[in-house]
Design an enzyme around this catalytic site. Structure first.
Site, PDB file in Angstrom:
ATOM      1  N   GLU A  30      32.377  60.661  23.638  1.00  0.00           N
ATOM      2  CA  GLU A  30      32.360  59.621  23.073  1.00  0.00           C
ATOM      3  C   GLU A  30      31.251  60.373  22.149  1.00  0.00           C
ATOM      4  OE1 GLU A  30      35.738  56.262  23.597  1.00  0.00           O
ATOM      5  OE2 GLU A  30      34.054  56.464  24.720  1.00  0.00           O
ATOM      6  N   ASP A  80      33.899  56.587  19.316  1.00  0.00           N
ATOM      7  CA  ASP A  80      35.397  55.861  19.826  1.00  0.00           C
ATOM      8  C   ASP A  80      36.475  55.378  17.787  1.00  0.00           C
ATOM      9  OD1 ASP A  80      37.500  54.662  20.786  1.00  0.00           O
ATOM     10  OD2 ASP A  80      36.673  52.778  20.300  1.00  0.00           O
TER      11      ASP A  80
END
Length: 247
Positions: free
Chosen positions: A135, A67
């Site tokens: 992610e 992220d």
């Protein structure tokens, strides 16, 4: 390294590692060095895998790292691509690109969930599993190959095929946020009434009634309060779209 991987993942065999290696190489576009990072990226917590120190081995920490990497690379791209954009504009555009909805779309397009090691049936996974794994994959690439390769992957899989500045400017991330902002600006009162709305199949649902100025303007039903509120907000937005867009 192969002995370490086998110790942590005792069920794996060399031929299975080879198959997994080939799949990862096809997805990321280059040969992985440390396969362990990618195995962790595709391991769900339900697999209950741990290292020699008892630390959990699953994708959740890699998800956090991925992220951060996505935000960093996208921020740099927008900074260079839109030299006239101020901080607020750039932040909003980045949020649209790395929104949960968009990351889920990326994960689905790559069919990442098919590679997940889990004791939970795939049908039981929530929608966000697609974005979570994407992610985690980005985090694994960063640990395995460094920033440059990570940036190259994000550019190829995210920026080139999906980032269209003109289209993103008109994209709505959250109808609820948009509607609340309009109500506050116009000094209108709003209220979300949430209640259990279970069906005969035993699955838990939530119903929402959205009122503006004490008048119910939209209703919705979904498997979570957040989804139900967003659906109701979207319906209300289109009911008030002409007024909202002229402000």
């Amino acid at each position: 390294m192969k002995r370490i991987i086998k110790k942590i993942f005792p069920k794996s065999r060399s031929n299975e590692d080879g198959i997994f290696f080939g799949k990862i190489e096809k997805i990321i576009g280059f040969k992985p060095v440390t396969l362990l990072f990618y195995q962790k990226a595709f391991t769900h917590r339900s697999a209950n895998r741990t290292d020699d120190n008892g630390n959990p081995l699953n994708y959740e920490r890699l998800e956090f790292l991925g992220d951060a990497m996505l935000s960093s690379v996208i921020a740099a791209h927008l900074y260079n691509k839109v030299p006239t954009g101020d901080e607020g504009y750039l932040t909003k555009m980045r949020s649209k690109i790395v929104s949960r909805e968009h990351l889920n779309e990326l994960g689905r397009d790559l069919n990442l969930v098919a590679m997940v090691d889990s004791k939970v049936p795939i049908s039981n996974f929530g929608e966000n599993i697609h974005g979570n794994i994407f992610e985690a994959l980005v985090g694994a690439i960063f640990l395995d190959k460094g920033y440059a390769f990570c940036e190259k992957f994000i550019n190829k899989k995210v920026i080139i095929p999906y980032v269209d500045i003109a289209k993103l400017e008109g994209k709505v991330i959250s109808y609820k946020s948009l509607l609340i902002e309009w109500c506050q600006k116009e000094k209108r009162t709003f209220h979300y009434e949430v209640f259990d709305d279970n069906g005969n199949d035993g699955q838990r649902f939530f119903g929402v009634k959205l009122s503006i100025d004490d008048k119910v303007v939209a209703k919705a039903r979904a498997t979570s309060k957040k989804k139900a509120e967003e659906i109701a907000s979207k319906r209300a937005y289109f009911a008030f779209q002409e007024k909202i867009n002229t402000k």
